[in-house]
Design a protein around this motif. Structure first.
Motif: not given
Length: 143
Positions: A58-61, A63-66
């Motif tokens: 889940x942490x590879x995509x 919700x908003x770009x980091x």
């Protein structure tokens, strides 16, 4: 961990060029370049169980770009006994690149890295080949 002030992207490129030039003048040295994404969640905070159950990555995509944290340093040199190397002060640089600026940043980043590597000498690999031939020749003549 002590928080450091991050340079603006323009200041970072100026200082990165200076770091490459500093190492070139010294005649030796390494510049370490690292990059990692910045996560806004606090470390140690456990993800919700539904995120993990639905998607283990889940942490590879997000919700908003980091944004991305870019670092450069010369890895502080400490002189070893019996060497003539002088002590070099550590130089550390960092900047944060926002997602909408990534493309333009990496174009400049690649140019800065290429310019910094322009003075490198090609590695001499003849010594390894000569040693292998000598070893191979020595083992063949013994038999």
């Amino acid at each position: 961990m002590v928080a450091r002030d991050h340079l603006s992207n323009d200041e970072f490129f100026t200082q990165l060029g200076n770091l490459f030039e500093y190492n070139r003048k010294k005649g030796h040295g390494t510049v370490y370049l690292t990059q990692k994404r910045l996560a806004f969640e606090t470390e140690g905070q456990a993800p919700s169980s539904d995120k993990v159950a639905d998607d283990p990555l889940w942490d590879t995509h997000p919700e908003k770009p980091l944004p991305i944290l870019i670092r450069a340093n010369n890895n502080k040199s400490t002189p070893r006994a019996g060497t003539d190397r002088e002590k070099i002060d550590k130089i550390a640089l960092s900047t944060i690149v926002q997602p909408d600026q990534l493309d333009a940043f990496f174009v400049r980043y690649a140019e800065a890295c290429k310019a910094g590597m322009s003075g490198l000498k090609k590695r001499d690999r003849r010594g390894k080949k000569d040693k292998k031939k000598k070893k191979k020749g020595a083992t063949e003549t013994k038999g």
